[in-house]
Scaffold this motif. Structure first.
Motif, PDB file in Angstrom:
ATOM      1  N   GLY A  69       0.815  -1.303   0.018  1.00 58.11           N
ATOM      2  CA  GLY A  69       0.086   0.098   0.119  1.00 58.11           C
ATOM      3  C   GLY A  69       0.971   1.400  -0.084  1.00 58.11           C
ATOM      4  O   GLY A  69       0.567   2.078  -0.891  1.00 58.11           O
ATOM      5  N   MET A  70       1.819   1.449   0.865  1.00 60.45           N
ATOM      6  CA  MET A  70       2.570   2.475   0.815  1.00 60.45           C
ATOM      7  C   MET A  70       3.380   2.691  -0.621  1.00 60.45           C
ATOM      8  O   MET A  70       3.418   3.847  -0.924  1.00 60.45           O
ATOM      9  N   ALA A  71       3.933   1.667  -1.111  1.00 53.73           N
ATOM     10  CA  ALA A  71       4.422   1.693  -2.482  1.00 53.73           C
ATOM     11  C   ALA A  71       3.834   2.192  -3.561  1.00 53.73           C
ATOM     12  O   ALA A  71       4.100   3.163  -4.225  1.00 53.73           O
ATOM     13  N   VAL A  72       2.498   1.611  -3.395  1.00 59.37           N
ATOM     14  CA  VAL A  72       1.606   2.341  -4.491  1.00 59.37           C
ATOM     15  C   VAL A  72       1.212   3.868  -4.354  1.00 59.37           C
ATOM     16  O   VAL A  72       1.084   4.369  -5.171  1.00 59.37           O
ATOM     17  N   HIS A  73       1.252   4.095  -3.046  1.00 55.36           N
ATOM     18  CA  HIS A  73       1.142   5.453  -2.845  1.00 55.36           C
ATOM     19  C   HIS A  73       2.178   6.671  -2.785  1.00 55.36           C
ATOM     20  O   HIS A  73       2.357   7.745  -2.378  1.00 55.36           O
ATOM     21  N   GLY A  74       3.560   5.951  -3.338  1.00 55.06           N
ATOM     22  CA  GLY A  74       4.365   6.809  -3.478  1.00 55.06           C
ATOM     23  C   GLY A  74       5.708   6.737  -2.457  1.00 55.06           C
ATOM     24  O   GLY A  74       6.667   7.353  -2.608  1.00 55.06           O
ATOM     25  N   LEU A  75       5.414   5.951  -1.482  1.00 57.85           N
ATOM     26  CA  LEU A  75       6.537   5.597  -0.423  1.00 57.85           C
ATOM     27  C   LEU A  75       7.589   4.569  -1.288  1.00 57.85           C
ATOM     28  O   LEU A  75       7.254   4.007  -2.078  1.00 57.85           O
TER      29      LEU A  75
END
Lengths: 324, 334
Positions: A69-75
């Motif tokens: 989820g974090m990766a999808v949102h730019g982290l």
């Protein structure tokens, strides 16, 4: 230059990447206040605070799922699975979600994340703290799999993994964490994924390994040298993709190859390397590719070292390919 | 399989599995079936249709949607003296139970110093062909074949679908049975009084002298078709149905390749790190001087399984690719 062991190098590399890019966050069991059970995240909590160094509950599915989820949102999450053996509860998130996201969304989304995991045996950990699950990840399109064997490579490969646009499984041979130190440059450098390295030049045969068994493989090469046998040693470093070209070029010239991996033998990743060599260059081989692997048993507690491919077993296989 | 009677019944793979479950339930009170929708709904692939009515909810148990919970419960039941058959809807969902399978079921015998066996059977559907895309269509049998402590079976024929289950239940250790989703509708005949089959040996389904085609599960019938296709040109292909993926039957594989000198492995799993790679490596190790050509592999394309029909078809092994691979190894000499 600083003289560092592997786990110190990993901690420094994570620190450098967190300074370089504020999107890099760390998450896992005990990675924060404790600094990780192996201290791979030591001091990062104090430096970057609880928003970027997150102590997670004991749920691998949650750790990897949240990282997706974090990766999808730019982290750029770097998740730690405390032992590779614990990855199984989070497997579905890694294999069914992270690995497939780019593909299933028609390339609308990707999951640029790293899952680090201390891997392998030799630390008296018994079955649940000694396994080598790399084969499972190599058999999963959509993942990249890295397994360094030196402090220097750990830095360059971890940086590349963190900067990659897709999920990378980063396996760390835990028995080498503090096994030796080497000079690690202070400056920024990366090592491309999918590129093997020749650790020893040699002309009589090729030995191919990766991760924790590199040490024994190099010792075997030294022992062979004393006998007047010149062995080239290749460290694969990346398992998916692996450096097929380098391997085939070397093996085609020498005609003899021994493959070393500590995972259980049947359907081991190294079987893939053996099969590919035979498929591509059978006519150059003087002997079949011989595999030296872990045994087809659960990882034992009592025979912790005996399970691993040791120098004697490697030398025996070398003798077989020479005498064939 | 020993055929004791001439009475043959028309049936399907699905019915053969159902009959195997019914037979096991009747034979042994300790046997029960557990899984998602196996009861009232009759199973996602209609395998257990009618069994709830026949055996009641104590022995045909609908579970919550938690693979970790019901595989774990199956392990507990097996340790407690029962003989559970756990159905996981598809192999992709088994990933959620992987910790229970790899770290518990497969290891308890070892970690208890031989005190506790886990006589558990886990059945699951596997494979592509129904446009169920990237989370319901993979063939992960090769993964499981890498795990010490379990046995892995892949019945391709009606006779194995009917006969392997009882042998698996009688085994003292965990056995995983993979039923390819495209096989359930396969029709054929079975003897009325079929017996259990062995679960240790590969079987030569078609004898031949020119090339060994080695396969299992979902690609079995395609491989038989390929052998028939090759026969039109006078090429005699031998077809080996592996049946047991762990342990692998080295003897049957190597004997065949020593006669034919050429081998193609057909495996619906992804190529990298596949079971096919293991079989290939074993052949080259064991029959190096007998090989007249490199061992070839026909595997699935290394992509998550596509939804679009034409792409799904292109992603998995098909007849033309198998025939072409066989022709290629036949045209090679080393």
């Amino acid at each position: 230059m600083a003289s560092l062991n592997m786990v110190q190098t990993i901690a420094r590399t994570l620190d450098e990447e967190m300074t370089r890019d504020e999107r890099v966050v760390i998450m896992g069991e005990d990675v924060g206040k404790r600094g990780g059970v192996f201290l791979a995240t030591e001091n990062l909590f104090d430096k970057y605070g609880p928003d970027r160094v997150i102590d997670s509950p004991l749920s691998e599915a949650a750790i990897i799922g949240a990282a997706v989820g974090m990766a999808v949102h730019g982290l750029r999450p770097v998740a730690e699975i405390q032992f590779a053996d614990y990855v199984y509860p989070g497997f579905d998130q890694l294999v069914s979600q992270a690995a497939k996201l780019r593909y299933r969304s028609g390339a609308q989304f990707s999951a640029p994340m790293v899952v680090r995991m201390p891997t392998g045996g030799g630390v008296k950990g018994g079955h649940h703290h000694s396994q080598n699950p790399e084969t499972h990840f190599v058999h999963t399109p959509g993942l990249k799999v890295v397994y360094p064997s030196t402090p220097y490579d750990s830095k360059g490969l971890l940086k590349t993994a963190i900067r990659d646009e897709d999920p990378v499984v980063f396996m760390e041979p835990k028995r080498l964490y503090r096994a030796f130190k080497e000079e690690v440059p202070e400056e920024d450098y990366t090592i491309p994924l999918g590129e093997a390295v020749i650790r020893r030049e040699g002309s009589d045969l090729v030995m191919i390994s990766y991760g924790g068994t590199m040490t024994e493989t190099l010792k075997a090469a030294d022992a062979l040298k004393e006998q007047g046998i010149s062995a080239e040693v290749i460290d694969l470093r990346s398992l998916l993709p692996w450096d097929e070209q380098r391997v085939l070029e070397s093996v085609a010239r020498k005609g003899r190859v021994v493959l070393i991996s500590e995972a259980p033998r049947t359907a081991n990743f190294i079987s893939e390397v053996a099969a590919t060599i035979s498929e591509e260059i059978l006519d150059t081989l003087e002997a079949p590719p011989m595999r030296v692997t872990g045994f087809d048993t659960p990882y034992p507690y009592a025979q912790d070292r005996e399970y691993l491919p040791g120098v004697n077993r490697i030398l025996k296989a070398v003798q077989q390919v020479i005498d064939y | 399989m020993s055929v004791k009677s001439a009475t043959m019944l028309k049936t399907t793979y699905r019915e053969a599995v159902r009959e195997a479950i019914r037979d096991a339930m009747r034979r042994d009170d300790r046997v029960f079936l557990m899984g998602e929708d196996v009861g009232k709904y009759g199973g996602c692939y209609a395998v257990s249709l009618g069994l709830l009515e026949e055996f009641g909810p104590e022995r045909i148990r609908d579970t919550p949607l938690s693979e970790a919970a019901f595989v774990g419960a199956g392990i507990g039941a097996a340790l407690g003296g029962m003989r559970p058959i756990v159905e996981v809807m598809t192999v992709n969902f088994s990933l959620l139970a992987l910790d229970q399978i790899v770290n518990t079921a497969a290891t308890i015998l070892h970690m208890s110093g031989g005190q506790f066996n886990v006589p558990l059977v886990i059945r699951m559907a596997t494979g592509a062909g129904r446009q169920l895309a990237a989370q319901h269509s993979h063939s992960l049998e090769g993964w499981y074949a890498h795990i010490p402590g379990i046995k892995v079976l892949a019945p391709a024929t009606l006779e194995d679908a009917r006969g392997m289950l009882w042998a698996a239940i009688e085994d003292p250790d965990p056995v995983l049975i993979f039923e390819h989703a495209m096989l359930y509708g396969q029709e054929g005949e079975l003897a009325e009084d079929v017996a259990a089959v062995d679960i240790d040996k590969a079987v030569i389904r078609r004898a031949g002298s020119d090339v060994s085609l080695i396969t299992y599960g979902g690609t079995f019938y395609k491989t038989m078709q390929a052998a028939a296709e090759l026969a039109k040109d006078g090429i005699e292909a031998e077809v080996i149905d592996l049946r047991s993926l762990r342990p692998l039957d080295n003897g049957t594989i190597l004997d065949s390749v020593r006669r034919t000198h050429r081998a193609v492995i057909i495996d619906e799993g992804w190529r990298s790190g596949s079971l096919a790679a293991e079989v290939s490596a074993r052949i080259t190790e064991g029959a190096f001087y007998e090989l007249d050509a490199p061992v070839a592999r026909v595997c699935s394309a290394e992509v998550p399984m596509p939804y679009a029909k034409h792409l799904e078809e292109a992603a998995i092994p098909q007849l033309p690719g198998i025939v072409a691979a066989a022709r290629e190894v036949l045209g090679t000499h080393v």
